[in-house]
Design a protein around this motif. Structure first.
Motif, PDB file in Angstrom:
ATOM      1  N   ASN A  13      -7.422  13.583  99.913  1.00 36.55           N
ATOM      2  CA  ASN A  13      -7.789  12.533  98.953  1.00 36.55           C
ATOM      3  C   ASN A  13      -7.837  13.013  97.503  1.00 36.55           C
ATOM      4  OD1 ASN A  13      -8.003  10.465 100.851  1.00 36.55           O
ATOM      5  ND2 ASN A  13     -10.043  11.142 101.415  1.00 36.55           N
ATOM      6  N   ARG A  14      -7.020  14.002  97.155  1.00 41.53           N
ATOM      7  CA  ARG A  14      -6.924  14.457  95.767  1.00 41.53           C
ATOM      8  C   ARG A  14      -5.758  13.744  95.100  1.00 41.53           C
ATOM      9  NH1 ARG A  14      -9.555  19.835  94.908  1.00 41.53           N
ATOM     10  NH2 ARG A  14     -10.522  20.285  96.903  1.00 41.53           N
ATOM     11  N   TYR A  15      -5.857  13.567  93.787  1.00 42.59           N
ATOM     12  CA  TYR A  15      -4.832  12.875  93.025  1.00 42.59           C
ATOM     13  C   TYR A  15      -3.871  13.866  92.391  1.00 42.59           C
ATOM     14  CZ  TYR A  15      -7.538   8.652  93.615  1.00 42.59           C
ATOM     15  OH  TYR A  15      -8.196   7.586  94.156  1.00 42.59           O
ATOM     16  N   THR A  16      -2.575  13.483  92.350  1.00 40.14           N
ATOM     17  CA  THR A  16      -1.532  14.327  91.779  1.00 40.14           C
ATOM     18  C   THR A  16      -0.363  13.443  91.371  1.00 40.14           C
ATOM     19  OG1 THR A  16      -0.085  16.216  92.187  1.00 40.14           O
ATOM     20  CG2 THR A  16      -0.509  14.770  94.052  1.00 40.14           C
ATOM     21  N   PHE A  17       0.620  14.026  90.705  1.00 43.40           N
ATOM     22  CA  PHE A  17       1.862  13.324  90.385  1.00 43.40           C
ATOM     23  C   PHE A  17       2.998  13.778  91.292  1.00 43.40           C
ATOM     24  CE2 PHE A  17      -0.302  12.942  86.229  1.00 43.40           C
ATOM     25  CZ  PHE A  17      -0.242  11.569  86.101  1.00 43.40           C
ATOM     26  N   GLU A  18       2.733  14.718  92.183  1.00 50.52           N
ATOM     27  CA  GLU A  18       3.761  15.326  93.027  1.00 50.52           C
ATOM     28  C   GLU A  18       3.942  14.561  94.339  1.00 50.52           C
ATOM     29  OE1 GLU A  18       5.399  17.775  91.636  1.00 50.52           O
ATOM     30  OE2 GLU A  18       3.993  17.751  89.957  1.00 50.52           O
ATOM     31  N   GLN A  19       5.100  14.781  94.995  1.00 51.07           N
ATOM     32  CA  GLN A  19       5.393  14.155  96.283  1.00 51.07           C
ATOM     33  C   GLN A  19       4.552  14.767  97.397  1.00 51.07           C
ATOM     34  OE1 GLN A  19       7.637  11.675  97.096  1.00 51.07           O
ATOM     35  NE2 GLN A  19       8.107  11.330  94.957  1.00 51.07           N
ATOM     36  N   THR A  20       4.221  16.048  97.271  1.00 51.33           N
ATOM     37  CA  THR A  20       3.353  16.717  98.236  1.00 51.33           C
ATOM     38  C   THR A  20       2.148  17.273  97.487  1.00 51.33           C
ATOM     39  OG1 THR A  20       4.554  18.783  97.998  1.00 51.33           O
ATOM     40  CG2 THR A  20       5.238  17.351  99.790  1.00 51.33           C
ATOM     41  N   CYS A  21       1.032  17.360  98.145  1.00 49.36           N
ATOM     42  CA  CYS A  21      -0.207  17.829  97.533  1.00 49.36           C
ATOM     43  C   CYS A  21      -0.110  19.317  97.209  1.00 49.36           C
ATOM     44  CB  CYS A  21      -1.377  17.578  98.481  1.00 49.36           C
ATOM     45  SG  CYS A  21      -2.962  18.146  97.844  1.00 49.36           S
ATOM     46  N   PRO A  22      -0.401  19.707  95.961  1.00 49.10           N
ATOM     47  CA  PRO A  22      -0.342  21.132  95.622  1.00 49.10           C
ATOM     48  C   PRO A  22      -1.502  21.934  96.229  1.00 49.10           C
ATOM     49  CG  PRO A  22      -1.055  19.860  93.728  1.00 49.10           C
ATOM     50  CD  PRO A  22      -0.694  18.877  94.798  1.00 49.10           C
ATOM     51  N   ILE A  23      -2.554  21.277  96.708  1.00 50.05           N
ATOM     52  CA  ILE A  23      -3.709  21.967  97.279  1.00 50.05           C
ATOM     53  C   ILE A  23      -3.514  22.223  98.781  1.00 50.05           C
ATOM     54  CG2 ILE A  23      -6.217  21.887  97.633  1.00 50.05           C
ATOM     55  CD1 ILE A  23      -5.337  21.999  94.661  1.00 50.05           C
ATOM     56  N   CYS A  24      -3.263  21.147  99.542  1.00 53.07           N
ATOM     57  CA  CYS A  24      -3.177  21.296 101.002  1.00 53.07           C
ATOM     58  C   CYS A  24      -1.757  21.141 101.545  1.00 53.07           C
ATOM     59  CB  CYS A  24      -4.103  20.295 101.688  1.00 53.07           C
ATOM     60  SG  CYS A  24      -3.552  18.589 101.563  1.00 53.07           S
ATOM     61  N   GLY A  25      -0.801  20.680 100.711  1.00 59.50           N
ATOM     62  CA  GLY A  25       0.579  20.521 101.164  1.00 59.50           C
ATOM     63  C   GLY A  25       0.826  19.236 101.927  1.00 59.50           C
ATOM     64  N   GLY A  26      -0.156  18.342 101.973  1.00 65.43           N
ATOM     65  CA  GLY A  26      -0.013  17.082 102.693  1.00 65.43           C
ATOM     66  C   GLY A  26       0.838  16.064 101.940  1.00 65.43           C
ATOM     67  N   PRO A  27       1.304  15.040 102.635  1.00 62.75           N
ATOM     68  CA  PRO A  27       2.100  14.006 101.981  1.00 62.75           C
ATOM     69  C   PRO A  27       1.236  13.149 101.051  1.00 62.75           C
ATOM     70  CG  PRO A  27       1.626  13.382 104.231  1.00 62.75           C
ATOM     71  CD  PRO A  27       1.110  14.778 104.054  1.00 62.75           C
ATOM     72  N   THR A  28       1.827  12.640  99.988  1.00 58.37           N
ATOM     73  CA  THR A  28       1.104  11.778  99.061  1.00 58.37           C
ATOM     74  C   THR A  28       1.727  10.394  99.068  1.00 58.37           C
ATOM     75  OG1 THR A  28       2.479  12.429  97.187  1.00 58.37           O
ATOM     76  CG2 THR A  28       0.477  13.704  97.555  1.00 58.37           C
ATOM     77  N   GLU A  29       0.929   9.419  98.644  1.00 60.06           N
ATOM     78  CA  GLU A  29       1.422   8.048  98.512  1.00 60.06           C
ATOM     79  C   GLU A  29       0.957   7.508  97.169  1.00 60.06           C
ATOM     80  OE1 GLU A  29      -2.082   5.779 100.963  1.00 60.06           O
ATOM     81  OE2 GLU A  29      -0.216   6.229 101.985  1.00 60.06           O
ATOM     82  N   ILE A  30       1.634   6.501  96.689  1.00 54.69           N
ATOM     83  CA  ILE A  30       1.299   5.915  95.396  1.00 54.69           C
ATOM     84  C   ILE A  30      -0.101   5.319  95.468  1.00 54.69           C
ATOM     85  CG2 ILE A  30       1.931   4.162  93.712  1.00 54.69           C
ATOM     86  CD1 ILE A  30       4.828   4.614  94.522  1.00 54.69           C
ATOM     87  N   ALA A  31      -0.930   5.630  94.478  1.00 52.04           N
ATOM     88  CA  ALA A  31      -2.331   5.214  94.487  1.00 52.04           C
ATOM     89  C   ALA A  31      -2.537   3.802  93.963  1.00 52.04           C
ATOM     90  CB  ALA A  31      -3.162   6.186  93.648  1.00 52.04           C
ATOM     91  N   HIS A  32      -1.519   3.203  93.387  1.00 49.85           N
ATOM     92  CA  HIS A  32      -1.646   1.872  92.800  1.00 49.85           C
ATOM     93  C   HIS A  32      -1.292   0.801  93.831  1.00 49.85           C
ATOM     94  CE1 HIS A  32      -1.845   3.840  88.912  1.00 49.85           C
ATOM     95  NE2 HIS A  32      -0.823   4.560  89.294  1.00 49.85           N
ATOM     96  N   PRO A  33      -1.967  -0.338  93.817  1.00 48.84           N
ATOM     97  CA  PRO A  33      -1.604  -1.425  94.730  1.00 48.84           C
ATOM     98  C   PRO A  33      -0.292  -2.059  94.285  1.00 48.84           C
ATOM     99  CG  PRO A  33      -3.314  -2.160  93.243  1.00 48.84           C
ATOM    100  CD  PRO A  33      -3.116  -0.697  92.971  1.00 48.84           C
ATOM    101  N   PRO A  34       0.429  -2.707  95.196  1.00 54.67           N
ATOM    102  CA  PRO A  34       1.660  -3.380  94.798  1.00 54.67           C
ATOM    103  C   PRO A  34       1.349  -4.542  93.858  1.00 54.67           C
ATOM    104  CG  PRO A  34       1.107  -3.890  97.065  1.00 54.67           C
ATOM    105  CD  PRO A  34       0.136  -2.856  96.604  1.00 54.67           C
ATOM    106  N   PRO A  35       2.306  -4.928  93.021  1.00 52.19           N
ATOM    107  CA  PRO A  35       2.054  -6.042  92.106  1.00 52.19           C
ATOM    108  C   PRO A  35       1.827  -7.341  92.879  1.00 52.19           C
ATOM    109  CG  PRO A  35       4.347  -5.377  92.010  1.00 52.19           C
ATOM    110  CD  PRO A  35       3.647  -4.390  92.884  1.00 52.19           C
ATOM    111  N   PHE A  36       1.019  -8.224  92.320  1.00 50.70           N
ATOM    112  CA  PHE A  36       0.726  -9.512  92.956  1.00 50.70           C
ATOM    113  C   PHE A  36       1.388 -10.631  92.173  1.00 50.70           C
ATOM    114  CE2 PHE A  36      -1.724 -13.432  93.110  1.00 50.70           C
ATOM    115  CZ  PHE A  36      -1.631 -13.704  94.461  1.00 50.70           C
ATOM    116  N   SER A  37       1.973 -11.553  92.883  1.00 49.54           N
ATOM    117  CA  SER A  37       2.554 -12.738  92.269  1.00 49.54           C
ATOM    118  C   SER A  37       2.234 -13.940  93.156  1.00 49.54           C
ATOM    119  CB  SER A  37       4.073 -12.586  92.149  1.00 49.54           C
ATOM    120  OG  SER A  37       4.646 -13.816  91.748  1.00 49.54           O
ATOM    121  N   PRO A  38       1.751 -15.044  92.561  1.00 49.12           N
ATOM    122  CA  PRO A  38       1.491 -16.227  93.380  1.00 49.12           C
ATOM    123  C   PRO A  38       2.774 -16.834  93.947  1.00 49.12           C
ATOM    124  CG  PRO A  38       0.854 -16.600  91.092  1.00 49.12           C
ATOM    125  CD  PRO A  38       1.334 -15.204  91.196  1.00 49.12           C
TER     126      PRO A  38
END
Length: 65
Positions: A13-38
């Motif tokens: 649960n650490r934040y980064t700009f990389e595709q893989t975590c520089p601390i544990c090497g785990g996969p990362t995902e985009i932290a922002h929710p998808p855009p909403f449109s009515p």
């Protein structure tokens, strides 16, 4: 140049700009929710997929009572 999106590691649960975590090497995902449109034309498909992920025994959101 593409903007860099903030990502979060799934393992630690650490934040980064990389595709893989520089601390544990785990996969990362985009932290922002998808855009909403009515006017979202895929809303119904996403809701069906969410209901499928919930598993059996979940009630349809459209039914009352």
């Amino acid at each position: 140049m593409r903007p860099r999106l903030l990502r979060v590691c799934r393992k630690c649960n650490r934040y980064t700009f990389e595709q893989t975590c520089p601390i544990c090497g785990g996969p990362t995902e985009i932290a922002h929710p998808p855009p909403f449109s009515p006017d979202d034309k895929y809303l119904e498909l996403r809701m069906k997929a969410l209901r499928r992920e919930d598993g059996p025994g979940t009630q349809d959101m459209g039914s009352a009572g």
